[in-house]
Motif scaffolding. Structure first.
Motif, PDB file in Angstrom:
ATOM      1  N   UNK A 128      49.232  25.322  27.761  1.00  0.00           N
ATOM      2  CA  UNK A 128      49.744  24.332  28.715  1.00  0.00           C
ATOM      3  C   UNK A 128      51.203  24.055  28.466  1.00  0.00           C
ATOM      4  N   UNK A 129      51.865  23.648  29.517  1.00  0.00           N
ATOM      5  CA  UNK A 129      53.286  23.342  29.399  1.00  0.00           C
ATOM      6  C   UNK A 129      53.683  22.298  30.422  1.00  0.00           C
ATOM      7  N   UNK A 130      54.648  21.476  30.050  1.00  0.00           N
ATOM      8  CA  UNK A 130      55.215  20.471  30.949  1.00  0.00           C
ATOM      9  C   UNK A 130      56.693  20.777  31.077  1.00  0.00           C
ATOM     10  N   UNK A 131      57.182  20.842  32.303  1.00  0.00           N
ATOM     11  CA  UNK A 131      58.631  20.960  32.496  1.00  0.00           C
ATOM     12  C   UNK A 131      59.038  20.165  33.729  1.00  0.00           C
TER      13      UNK A 131
ATOM     14  N   UNK B  88      54.461  23.801  24.783  1.00  0.00           N
ATOM     15  CA  UNK B  88      53.945  22.706  25.608  1.00  0.00           C
ATOM     16  C   UNK B  88      55.023  21.873  26.291  1.00  0.00           C
ATOM     17  N   UNK B  89      56.204  21.819  25.706  1.00  0.00           N
ATOM     18  CA  UNK B  89      57.303  21.065  26.312  1.00  0.00           C
ATOM     19  C   UNK B  89      58.525  21.951  26.445  1.00  0.00           C
ATOM     20  N   UNK B  90      59.119  21.946  27.620  1.00  0.00           N
ATOM     21  CA  UNK B  90      60.365  22.672  27.839  1.00  0.00           C
ATOM     22  C   UNK B  90      61.353  21.750  28.517  1.00  0.00           C
ATOM     23  N   UNK B  91      62.554  21.506  28.011  1.00  0.00           N
ATOM     24  CA  UNK B  91      63.067  22.103  26.785  1.00  0.00           C
ATOM     25  C   UNK B  91      62.477  21.431  25.547  1.00  0.00           C
ATOM     26  N   UNK B  92      62.673  22.070  24.389  1.00  0.00           N
ATOM     27  CA  UNK B  92      62.332  21.433  23.125  1.00  0.00           C
ATOM     28  C   UNK B  92      63.373  21.831  22.089  1.00  0.00           C
TER      29      UNK B  92
ATOM     30  N   UNK C  70      54.525  19.821  36.383  1.00  0.00           N
ATOM     31  CA  UNK C  70      55.927  19.541  36.681  1.00  0.00           C
ATOM     32  C   UNK C  70      56.158  18.039  36.708  1.00  0.00           C
ATOM     33  N   UNK C  71      57.203  17.581  35.976  1.00  0.00           N
ATOM     34  CA  UNK C  71      57.621  16.188  36.087  1.00  0.00           C
ATOM     35  C   UNK C  71      58.983  16.204  36.774  1.00  0.00           C
TER      36      UNK C  71
END
Lengths: 412, 412
Positions: B143-146, B241-245, B104-105
């Motif tokens: 993996x994912x960053x949101x 990996x990135x949300x949103x994209x 989480x960022x």
């Protein structure tokens, strides 16, 4: 009552206490700090103070009770009863580095796990518990447990989240009113360890607690070692594993306890958050044979049925009326404080360091020496005004230790 | 504007998105979640959802910016530039277990490290960064960053901690207004990956961005691979990996970029929290040769001097006017969102997966193929109304890709 210091000042003193006295952090040391999310401001103050003391690195691991609840509700039992390998590796690495381990308690939500099955709530990762026990008793790390005031804990104590009132009580118990809190606790360490040494030197065969409704004689094991104040790492560095501490204690012979105790303080059953009032416990031949109470007796009975060792004593402990926890005047709902309000005993698990060289002995060896084994350890306070504790020598001679709630002069 | 769902509903949809689309958590999977303290309520919702998806165990690691500040202020540099062994062991274990990693960022305090020396603030544990890169590119984990809305982040965006207003904007960008958010993002994945496949199949030699103040031609490497939507684990499991994209992107030939871009959106320099307005960048022979701006140009110049690769491009990316991030209508002060507002390029580090088999190639091999290397990667948006992007074939033929801010019909 002493004057309560201002919030920033007391937080600073609390952090000093954790770092300079409790874990006794040294320059270059690794520090590992466990805290609940609700302890964050206090954890931050401790981390800052640890770095000021020269820590190489401070790792803070935050626990989240809501995430824990999700795990208890959904995870396979295997995930609750075993920790991942990296967590064991971390403990081993901290051990090898001679780290300082600091744990914050102060339950912010006693009802966090309400309604969940008891066998899941009480599930612990056995591999981690075992490794943790090995490390904390292994003589390479320093470690300390202290409690961080927060609104939820204040709510359990006062029925409302009055965290200022809790800080005031905690401040008294932890001597945060002393301008030099570090010196005050070093003096407390000196006093308690002196008493422990004097008791060990006496070579007592038994102790006898007497007061209104209480007359209990508990046998001790040969060569029993009393502990008070702090512990010492193998390299000689002292630290204080529990803050606050007012007690001098040992573990008795699990087969010798006869008589009755009437508690002088309510017993808070930690998991249930329930309060047991007016508890009376009867012992015969080392085992609890009867319990009665004005309220909550079923919880006690259930705990005593946990395992074979739950009905025998694992601790006898001496605290007098000068206790700062007593002076704070509240039931803290946290054993770390409440057991220090007066003389107490605990049923359940014994301490390996209650016999010389005990840290290097196996559970079987410790049991053969007479020490108790159990998965529970519950402290119950019997001390207070009018209570005497006598030491009984192998020849039957009697040594007054606590006389009407005060340490006898030769131990003061 | 779509209707914003109620707080509990949007949190639930956000958690579903993280778990079911982003990391695509499977029954029995280990999940590791990194969050700031300020993200706790969102982290808890994601943990619950991950367990509902059948996760074996969810480990949440909370970061505390105040503890980090203490470390930056006091710790020896060695402690800032190397991670302990157990942290590497943890990553290896998660890799071997085929875990799902969620980060989480959403910076809750852009000023947390103000006044500290830049070289300490930017210190990273190189051993961990390297291992982390190996694991995220290794094809075994998902993996994912949101980004998790919080008052501090809202303050950076709106000048006041209006977290409801931030949630409304985030909700638009992340399609939380869709009743079936999972289906909406699967459709988005299908669309973006289809476009990426079509672009890769074209075998373009270059792309040309044209708009008011912008005319930039960037050469591509032979066999260049475009990416859009999600990635695929070695066993075929897709994740985002990135949300949103909203983008379809690749990395260009670092030696071929000529022309000028005029940014259509402000550039937020992440570390300084400063906004650069009216930036114009001139390229010649693959390198940035001049920058001007209405404000903040010094920050850009300083970054371009970071290392040899900072002045060459690491990314070319295509986004059209249907972008949900564009529709949200705010500058998010978070690259995860802001780069998705329109067509963009980035100077700095390239993506190894921009060439076939790139994940298995060394940095030297990737550089030999023409991809850029740098410790920075900064995305700058040039897209918007009136902007066209053409693809240029090896024979000089021109393929319109984006026409007046819209994907050309054959890519829509």
């Amino acid at each position: 009552m002493p004057v309560t210091p201002a919030p920033a000042e007391r937080l600073q003193r609390y952090a000093q206490l954790a770092v300079r006295v409790g874990a006794n952090v040294q320059p270059g040391q690794e520090v590992f700090l466990r805290a609940d999310l609700e302890h964050a401001p206090i954890a931050e103050a401790i981390a800052e103070e640890a770095y000021r003391a020269g820590a190489f690195r401070v790792t803070v691991e935050f626990q989240d009770a809501r995430v824990r609840r999700s795990a208890l509700e959904h995870a396979p039992l295997e995930a609750l009863t075993s920790a991942p390998e990296w967590m064991l590796a971390r403990l081993r690495e901290l051990d090898e580095a001679g780290a300082a381990l600091i744990s914050l308690t102060g339950n912010a939500d006693p009802h966090a796990f309400d309604g969940l099955p008891a066998e899941r709530v009480s599930a612990v990762p056995l591999n981690l518990a075992q490794e943790s026990r090995r490390v904390t008793l292994g003589g390479r790390v320093t470690w300390t447990i202290l409690a961080a005031p927060n609104p939820g804990w204040a709510g359990a104590v006062f029925g409302e989240p009055d965290v200022e009132r809790l800080w005031a009580a905690v401040g008294v118990a932890m001597r945060l009113d002393e301008d030099d809190v570090v010196a005050a606790w070093r003096e407390q360490h000196r006093k308690l360890s002196g008493r422990a040494g004097a008791l060990t030197a006496l070579g007592l065969d038994a102790v006898r607690y007497r007061g209104e409704g209480t007359d209990l004689t508990v046998g001790l094991v040969p060569g029993c070692v009393w502990t008070g104040g702090g512990l010492t790492r193998d390299d000689g560095l002292t630290y204080m594993p529990n803050l606050p501490t007012e007690e001098v204690f040992t573990s008795p012979d699990r087969s010798r306890a006869d008589g009755t105790i009437r508690l002088t303080r309510p017993l808070v059953m930690p998991r249930a958050g329930a309060v047991v009032e007016g508890l009376v416990v009867e012992f015969a031949g080392g085992r609890i044979v009867d319990v009665t109470a004005d309220s909550g007796v079923d919880l006690v009975r259930a705990e005593l049925d946990t395992d074979e060792g739950a009905r025998s004593l694992g601790e006898v402990s001496l605290v007098d009326g000068s206790s700062r926890v007593r002076a704070a005047g509240v039931v803290f709902h946290d054993t770390l404080f409440d057991e220090n309000a007066g003389c107490h005993v605990a049923w359940g698990q014994a301490f390996p360091f209650a016999v010389a060289g005990g840290m290097d002995k196996s559970s079987e060896q410790l049991a053969a020496l007479g020490l108790n084994t159990s998965s529970v350890h519950t402290d119950v306070v019997v001390g207070g005004p009018g209570v005497d504790v006598d030491g009984i020598l192998p020849d039957g001679g009697v040594v007054p230790i606590i006389v009407d709630d005060r340490w006898a002069p030769e131990f003061a």
